[in-house]
Design a protein around this motif. Structure first.
Motif: not given
Ligand SMILES: Nc1nc2c(ncn2[C@@H]2O[C@H](COP(=O)(O)OP(=O)(O)OP(=O)(O)O)[C@@H](O)[C@H]2O)c(=O)[nH]1
Length: 415
Positions: A29-34, A159-161
């Motif tokens: 899984k690729q969590p989103v970093v906010i 990671l997706p940010t």
């Protein structure tokens, strides 16, 4: 400009399944970093708390990083907290710094360990859908420091940010303050080069419609400017004409921007925010990731080229040409052909190799060489003592002088 305040069915579905997209063929899984950034008092901490409770209520608890060493009270608990690693007050004392210098130095110190932090985050990445990052209240400490850039780059390349820029809406109603805030947002976008969401916070006090109008419609902003600032002769001031030019310049920025209104206090607008995050994640995958990968491979190529250049310089300094380096290693030639330097063959390491160059000489031969070497060394030592006219000190009951009275002769030496 996109303003996803109303959740679309697709986006809502995306929200419920969150950003846990599986990669083709894999289950990672690729969590989103906010990354939450905002001026002091804009409501970042309250917003983080709201995100945290919203995600908990959806049974998708986030992973939280606190990068603010000076925060005194956090209404949520962070999984990784800079305060556990660095005490910024101690840093202030030890380095004789003021509060801002202390916070910056604490962040710099923490950044030196950020590879470990990223290791922890990556380990947990499969279990969470969102990773929330709170940044120091003094916005410039994060956005304009080398450590802020290093941390952002490190996270974004892994990671997706997305960046959530929190704005204090009630304090942005004046056209000049609005413009300053937008210019700041634009500068952060340039610095981070990541998908960007403007979060107009505190909409329970002041709805953010005026801001959306000003961003969509140049004339609406122009009208607000005209109302706010004319001199006594009814002429627009220099500042007003500058701001209206700026508004035109920012049009392109506004067009590619997501803006949402939220109230961190009441929880209003959370859905719209997560829709915007989902869109930003897609944008990261399609536009930003390839660019980040390109930059990373450029950096790797540059590092490789630097290494090669350094090696070449070293070889040149040693007077060794690239082509001769491999072939002459076992040959024992002189000068430029000699990988061990300009020394006579019997002082070089390669004399332990036979004529063919590959096989080592047998043990007997090595012993003979070693014995010869020891004898040569002893003779040289004795000669040296004779030449300097220095007596060998008596050690371990050995006679003070050798067979020839201790002058220029070898005697048994202590081991
Ligand atoms: N009415 C209202 N007040 C809010 C909202 N969000 C934050 N506040 C208030 O704004 C003040 C500042 O909020 P914080 O969350 O501490 O702001 P911050 O950006 O973290 O501040 P620093 O820690 O200084 O960076 C607090 O008094 C909050 O209660 C909101 O959505 N509505």
């Amino acid at each position: 400009m996109t303003e996803p305040t109303q959740p679309t069915p697709a986006a809502s579905q995306a929200e419920s399944s969150t950003a846990t997209q599986t990669e083709a063929g894999g289950s990672k899984k690729q969590p989103v970093v906010i990354i939450c950034i905002g001026m002091a008092g804009s409501g970042k901490t309250t917003f983080m708390q709201r995100l945290n409770s919203h995600l908990h209520s959806r049974n998708t608890p986030p992973y939280i990083l606190n990068l603010d060493p000076a925060v005194s009270h956090m209404p949520y608990s962070a999984n990784i907290d800079i305060r556990d690693t660095v005490d910024y007050k101690e840093v202030m004392k030890q380095y004789n710094l003021g509060p801002n210098g202390g916070i910056l130095t604490a962040l710099n110190l923490f950044t030196t360990k950020f590879d470990q932090v990223l290791g922890y985050v990556e380990k947990r990445a499969e279990d969470v859908d969102y990773i929330l990052v709170d940044t120091p209240g003094q916005i410039e400490i994060f956005t304009w420091s080398a450590s802020g850039a290093i941390i952002t780059d490190a996270i974004a390349s892994s990671l997706p940010t997305v960046v959530a820029y929190v704005v204090d809406t009630p304090r942005t109603t004046a056209p000049a303050t609005f413009m300053s805030n937008m210019l700041y947002a634009c500068s952060i976008l340039y610095k981070t080069r990541l998908p960007f969401i403007i979060v107009f916070n505190k909409t329970d006090i002041q709805p953010h419609d005026f801001a959306i109008d000003w961003m969509k419609d140049f004339e609406a902003y122009q009208a607000a400017l005209n109302d706010s600032g004319r001199n006594e002769h009814g002429e627009t001031s220099y500042m007003n004409s500058l701001m209206s030019s700026m508004c035109l310049v920012l049009e392109e920025f506004y067009n590619n921007l997501r803006a949402v209104g939220v109230s961190a206090m009441t929880g209003e607008g959370m859905r719209g925010f997560f829709d915007a995050v989902e869109e930003a994640r897609k944008e990261y995958e399609s536009d930003y990731k390839p660019e980040l990968d390109r930059l990373a491979s450029e950096r790797a190529a540059k590092t490789e080229a630097d290494k090669k250049a350094q090696l070449e310089r070293l070889m040149k300094d040693m007077n060794v040409s690239d082509s001769s380096a491999g072939s002459s290693r076992r040959r024992g030639g002189a000068g430029g052909d000699n990988p061990f330097g300009p020394y006579p063959v019997n002082e070089r390491e390669d004399r332990y190799y036979d004529e063919e160059g590959d096989e080592e000489v047998d043990e007997e031969e090595q012993d003979a060489i070693r014995r010869q070497e020891e004898e040569e060394e002893e003779a040289a030592h004795a000669e040296e003592l004779g030449a300097l006219d220095v007596d060998e000190p008596e050690i371990g009951g050995m006679p003070r002088s050798g067979p020839n009275g201790g002058r220029g002769a070898a005697w048994p030496r202590p081991v």
